[in-house]
Design an enzyme around this catalytic site. Sequence first.
Site, PDB file in Angstrom:
ATOM      1  N   ASP A 261       0.829  -1.199   0.000  1.00 23.88           N
ATOM      2  CA  ASP A 261       0.000   0.000   0.000  1.00 23.88           C
ATOM      3  C   ASP A 261       0.859   1.241   0.000  1.00 23.88           C
ATOM      4  O   ASP A 261       2.020   1.203   0.382  1.00 23.88           O
ATOM      5  CB  ASP A 261      -0.853   0.033   1.277  1.00 23.88           C
ATOM      6  CG  ASP A 261      -2.017  -0.921   1.171  1.00 23.88           C
ATOM      7  OD1 ASP A 261      -2.306  -1.383   0.066  1.00 23.88           O
ATOM      8  OD2 ASP A 261      -2.626  -1.204   2.224  1.00 23.88           O
ATOM      9  N   LYS A 283      -3.060   3.529  -3.329  1.00 23.51           N
ATOM     10  CA  LYS A 283      -4.212   4.270  -3.849  1.00 23.51           C
ATOM     11  C   LYS A 283      -4.640   5.268  -2.792  1.00 23.51           C
ATOM     12  O   LYS A 283      -4.513   5.018  -1.606  1.00 23.51           O
ATOM     13  CB  LYS A 283      -5.346   3.326  -4.220  1.00 23.51           C
ATOM     14  CG  LYS A 283      -5.708   2.380  -3.091  1.00 23.51           C
ATOM     15  CD  LYS A 283      -6.788   1.442  -3.550  1.00 23.51           C
ATOM     16  CE  LYS A 283      -7.051   0.284  -2.606  1.00 23.51           C
ATOM     17  NZ  LYS A 283      -7.066   0.525  -1.206  1.00 23.51           N
ATOM     18  N   MET A 396      -8.924   7.542   9.070  1.00 29.08           N
ATOM     19  CA  MET A 396      -9.390   8.287   7.885  1.00 29.08           C
ATOM     20  C   MET A 396     -10.371   9.377   8.281  1.00 29.08           C
ATOM     21  O   MET A 396     -11.418   9.546   7.662  1.00 29.08           O
ATOM     22  CB  MET A 396     -10.040   7.315   6.887  1.00 29.08           C
ATOM     23  CG  MET A 396      -9.018   6.379   6.278  1.00 29.08           C
ATOM     24  SD  MET A 396      -9.746   5.058   5.310  1.00 29.08           S
ATOM     25  CE  MET A 396     -10.206   3.902   6.574  1.00 29.08           C
TER      26      MET A 396
HETATM   27  N1  SAH Z   1      -4.851  -1.113   8.382  1.00 33.10           N
HETATM   28  C1  SAH Z   1      -4.398   0.192   8.858  1.00 33.10           C
HETATM   29  C2  SAH Z   1      -5.410   1.276   8.605  1.00 33.10           C
HETATM   30  C3  SAH Z   1      -5.678   1.550   7.153  1.00 33.10           C
HETATM   31  S1  SAH Z   1      -6.774   2.870   6.891  1.00 33.10           S
HETATM   32  C4  SAH Z   1      -4.050   0.082  10.342  1.00 33.10           C
HETATM   33  O1  SAH Z   1      -4.339  -0.945  10.954  1.00 33.10           O
HETATM   34  O2  SAH Z   1      -3.461   1.013  10.881  1.00 33.10           O
HETATM   35  C5  SAH Z   1      -5.673   4.217   6.705  1.00 33.10           C
HETATM   36  C6  SAH Z   1      -5.754   5.141   7.883  1.00 33.10           C
HETATM   37  O3  SAH Z   1      -5.007   4.602   8.955  1.00 33.10           O
HETATM   38  C7  SAH Z   1      -5.166   6.504   7.674  1.00 33.10           C
HETATM   39  O4  SAH Z   1      -6.081   7.373   7.048  1.00 33.10           O
HETATM   40  C8  SAH Z   1      -4.889   6.949   9.088  1.00 33.10           C
HETATM   41  O5  SAH Z   1      -6.060   7.373   9.723  1.00 33.10           O
HETATM   42  C9  SAH Z   1      -4.474   5.632   9.728  1.00 33.10           C
HETATM   43  N2  SAH Z   1      -3.014   5.453   9.786  1.00 33.10           N
HETATM   44  C10 SAH Z   1      -2.282   4.513   9.189  1.00 33.10           C
HETATM   45  N3  SAH Z   1      -0.979   4.628   9.520  1.00 33.10           N
HETATM   46  C11 SAH Z   1      -0.896   5.680  10.356  1.00 33.10           C
HETATM   47  C12 SAH Z   1       0.161   6.312  11.067  1.00 33.10           C
HETATM   48  N4  SAH Z   1       1.427   5.872  10.961  1.00 33.10           N
HETATM   49  N5  SAH Z   1      -0.137   7.357  11.849  1.00 33.10           N
HETATM   50  C13 SAH Z   1      -1.393   7.804  11.977  1.00 33.10           C
HETATM   51  N6  SAH Z   1      -2.422   7.241  11.334  1.00 33.10           N
HETATM   52  C14 SAH Z   1      -2.194   6.202  10.546  1.00 33.10           C
END
Ligand code: SAH
Length: 473
Positions: A261, A283, A396
């Site tokens: 991703d 994406k 998100m």
């Molecule tokens: N599967 C991922 C989430 C995917 S959705 C998980 O478990 O973390 C994508 C969202 O995750 C982003 O819009 C943000 O809100 C959050 N996110 C992912 N990595 C992040 C990070 N390092 N710091 C803060 N938010 C994060």
Amino acid sequence: MFYIVGQKQGRFAMNHFPIFVALEGRRVLVAGGGEAAVAKLRLLLKTTAHITVVAPQIDPVIEGWAREGRVTVIRRAQEPGDALCCVLAYAAHEDEALDARTVRLSAADGALVNVVDNLLASQFITPAIVDRDPVTVAIGTEGAAPVLARKIKADLEARLPAQLGLLARIAKTFRRAAEALPMGAARRRFWAAYYEDAGPRAAEQGDEAIRPALEDLLADHLSADARPGHVDLVGAGPGDPELLTLKARKALDAADVVIHDRLVAPEILELARREATIIDAGKEGFGPSTAQGDINALMVEHGLQGTHVVRLKAGDPTVFGRLDEEIEALEAAGLAWSIVPGITAASAAVASIGQSLTKRGRNGSVRFLTGHDMKGFADQDWRALAQPGEVAAIYMGKRAARWMQGRLLMHGAAPATPVTVVENASRADQRTIDATLATLPEALDGVSGPALLLHGLAPRAAAATLAQSEIAL
Ligand code: SAH
């Protein structure tokens, strides 16, 4: 590593480019006849180069080598032309002026020059090496950390089996036979099984057991039905490579193809096997659903070729990761899959503010919410979340912030409810913004990286100050 899309993000230029120079039949000059020269010669004598030592005084050890015909000695100071046709020259006088002279003379003769223990004056440097001929591991720190180089060398010496060289030499004579296996993954699996398991086991029984073991192993691999591919759905964690699980690390070590991703940090991709094909399936947010279809198609296409595919997803693959859609595509194609959990952004974010997601007497449950779903801003049970003490990790949530704020206030949430924004959780550029429900949309101005909103939690330090001021009131 081979990148299909995206670029390797090297931040520091490599000043010394590692290469292995063929010295067979080539000339090498060592200028200097003392201890430093002896030490360099010990290394050079492992090669089949024609070595000349030039110096007015020659150490008896070098004299001995000269008598054995292993080096040629010229007993005088270096002169122009001594380094002609030499690929390499070493200045080993342990004397700055004499070494500088060697640099000048040898460079004029067209040789690359190394000054022993003088990085800046050298055109090339010799790394620390671990010798399992024909396997050679070279360790260099560009002169920055010789102690570290020695430690790495010691670690590798302990880790690489002494028979590794022998295994590699026998393997070389078996390359033709192994070509019976199809090129690519099948052949790689065969050689991995040899080096990791069958080879060392055979070597314990004696050198002559190695070749028959290779033959047996090849027969096994040839008769095994072409193995179907396997797809690991792996959590890459929030960004800090140290927050990868050991399983994720192993999957990356073994992967033929990594489909990742946009949010997966470059430092983590660096850990993939060097030959792995890296595909950026990034994406934006919840993009058009065709993109997901393309990702599914990519996984299936590579999986069906019998390769080991790692589908690398930010955080934990089971949290807002469209995991089920990917699994359905894999099942429809008859491919085996497994899930490797990862640390989700909420865990990293809450750790960064020194808070706990749940707390006795405050909240006995915690919600993972998304600000968006397929239809747009996602509706949630705002009434329940508006209650005092409730905690939610909002993924998100940037674009939906103002809308969520409106919903929560409408359902009776206190405007002073803490909301902490954690941008780039666990990464070097991590930032936390200590906001409230009332100030949230403004607080998000200028937040450009991935951000997690922690509804109902203030950073521990701020929370303590707040409690203090409430007592004062
Ligand atoms: N599967 C991922 C989430 C995917 S959705 C998980 O478990 O973390 C994508 C969202 O995750 C982003 O819009 C943000 O809100 C959050 N996110 C992912 N990595 C992040 C990070 N390092 N710091 C803060 N938010 C994060």
